[in-house]
Design an enzyme around this catalytic site. Structure first.
Site, short mmCIF file in Angstrom:
data_model
loop_
_atom_site.label_atom_id
_atom_site.label_comp_id
_atom_site.label_asym_id
_atom_site.label_seq_id
_atom_site.Cartn_x
_atom_site.Cartn_y
_atom_site.Cartn_z
CG ASP A 20 -39.95 -17.39 4.30
OD1 ASP A 20 -38.94 -18.11 4.26
OD2 ASP A 20 -40.13 -16.52 5.17
CG HIS A 57 -34.62 -26.03 1.31
ND1 HIS A 57 -35.28 -24.83 1.33
CD2 HIS A 57 -33.54 -25.87 2.14
CE1 HIS A 57 -34.63 -23.98 2.11
NE2 HIS A 57 -33.58 -24.59 2.63
CG LEU A 77 -47.25 -20.55 -16.20
CD1 LEU A 77 -48.04 -19.40 -15.60
CD2 LEU A 77 -47.29 -21.75 -15.23
C1 IPE Z 1 -36.90 -14.73 1.03
O1 IPE Z 1 -36.95 -15.57 2.12
C2 IPE Z 1 -36.17 -15.36 -0.10
C3 IPE Z 1 -36.80 -16.53 -0.70
C4 IPE Z 1 -37.95 -17.04 -0.41
C5 IPE Z 1 -36.05 -17.11 -1.75
P1 IPE Z 1 -35.89 -15.47 3.30
O2 IPE Z 1 -36.28 -16.49 4.29
O3 IPE Z 1 -34.51 -15.55 2.77
O4 IPE Z 1 -36.15 -14.01 3.86
P2 IPE Z 1 -35.66 -13.36 5.21
O5 IPE Z 1 -34.18 -13.38 5.20
O6 IPE Z 1 -36.23 -14.15 6.32
O7 IPE Z 1 -36.23 -11.98 5.17
C1 IPE Z 2 -37.52 -20.21 1.77
O1 IPE Z 2 -37.56 -20.98 2.89
C2 IPE Z 2 -36.71 -20.84 0.70
C3 IPE Z 2 -35.41 -20.20 0.46
C4 IPE Z 2 -35.00 -19.10 0.98
C5 IPE Z 2 -34.55 -20.90 -0.45
P1 IPE Z 2 -36.57 -20.72 4.10
O2 IPE Z 2 -35.38 -21.58 3.90
O3 IPE Z 2 -36.27 -19.29 4.25
O4 IPE Z 2 -37.41 -21.25 5.31
P2 IPE Z 2 -37.45 -20.64 6.77
O5 IPE Z 2 -37.95 -19.23 6.63
O6 IPE Z 2 -36.07 -20.69 7.31
O7 IPE Z 2 -38.41 -21.51 7.49
MG MG Z 3 -37.20 -17.80 5.38
#
Ligand code: IPE
Ligand code: IPE
Ligand code: MG
Length: 224
Positions: A12, A29, A122
């Site tokens: 995240d 990303h 892995l």
């Molecule tokens: C969780 O992250 C999903 C992934 C890392 C793929 P999110 O950023 O989507 O989670 P929430 O919505 O903040 O809880």
């Molecule tokens: C997690 O990073 C990756 C995915 C959910 C694909 P986020 O896109 O949720 O990044 P933040 O939390 O908005 O910074």
């Molecule tokens: Mg996020």
């Protein structure tokens, strides 16, 4: 010292990183993919057998179409460019989640899984269009339909993670302390590490620090 077999990661913080440094969530990303490669390499060095990466949740469909498109393009290109390399490194790729993407991506995922299925250094479990509540409901439904009795062993065998041991470590980067519908059943006894850094800033040193900490934890599993 605790044996370490399986690390699961909620990657995240990409969006925030991208906005902060490049004024674009998608740039975050893209950058996050470099961390993925670093952590794969390090996992092999650490002799970890399973690395589960949360890449896209069932809830992530609520994001803007443009971001979703960018994410899946990124994944497509990653598979096209890197699958040979992963295969050469003896890495097995397994998707956990419902494969209902574009025909092109569905095929690419299936082909990548088939190509690498016998590899054993892995296993990367890519959680893609994954939601734990949905997974549990489907498992219960399937048991009911086959008239199989509901118990821990049978339920585990009907989850998307069948044949995958439960994670020993869960890492969530991005300074957020929640599970976001990830492996709710499988994490029952997992050691959880919440990491302040955003995923693109997370590095091998941070990873090894967590692993070291984990190795010295007294895991009770209910005992004393
Ligand atoms: C969780 O992250 C999903 C992934 C890392 C793929 P999110 O950023 O989507 O989670 P929430 O919505 O903040 O809880
Ligand atoms: C997690 O990073 C990756 C995915 C959910 C694909 P986020 O896109 O949720 O990044 P933040 O939390 O908005 O910074
Ligand atoms: Mg996020």
């Amino acid at each position: 010292m605790n044996p370490l077999n399986h690390v699961a990661i909620i990657m995240d913080g990409n969006g925030r990183w991208g906005l902060k440094f490049k004024n674009s969530r998608n740039a975050g990303h893209r950058e996050g993919l470099n961390t993925v490669e670093k952590i794969i390499k390090s996992s092999i060095k650490q002799k970890i057998k399973h690395l589960t990466l949360y890449a896209f949740s069932t809830e992530n469909w609520k994001r803007p179409k443009k971001e979703i498109k960018y994410l899946f393009n990124l994944l497509e290109n990653f598979l096209i460019n890197k699958i040979e390399d992963l295969h050469r490194k003896n890495i097995k790729l397994k998707v956990i989640g419902v494969k209902n993407f574009s025909p092109k991506l569905n095929n690419l995922l299936k082909k990548s899984e088939r190509k690498t299925e016998k590899n054993n250094i892995l296993q990367i479990n890519l959680a893609l269009n994954y939601g734990s509540k949905n997974e549990l409901i489907n498992a219960f439904k399937s048991l009911q339909k086959k008239r199989i009795s509901i118990n821990e062993k049978n339920l585990s065998k009907h989850l998307l993670t069948k044949n995958i041991p439960d994670p020993d470590i869960l890492i969530r980067t991005g300074n957020t302390k929640r599970l976001s519908n990830f492996l709710l059943w499988q994490l029952a006894y997992t050691e959880i590490f919440f990491e302040k850094k955003l995923w693109p800033d997370f590095n091998e040193k941070d990873y090894i620090k967590i692993i070291k900490k984990f190795k010295n934890i007294k895991r009770n599993f209910g005992k004393i």
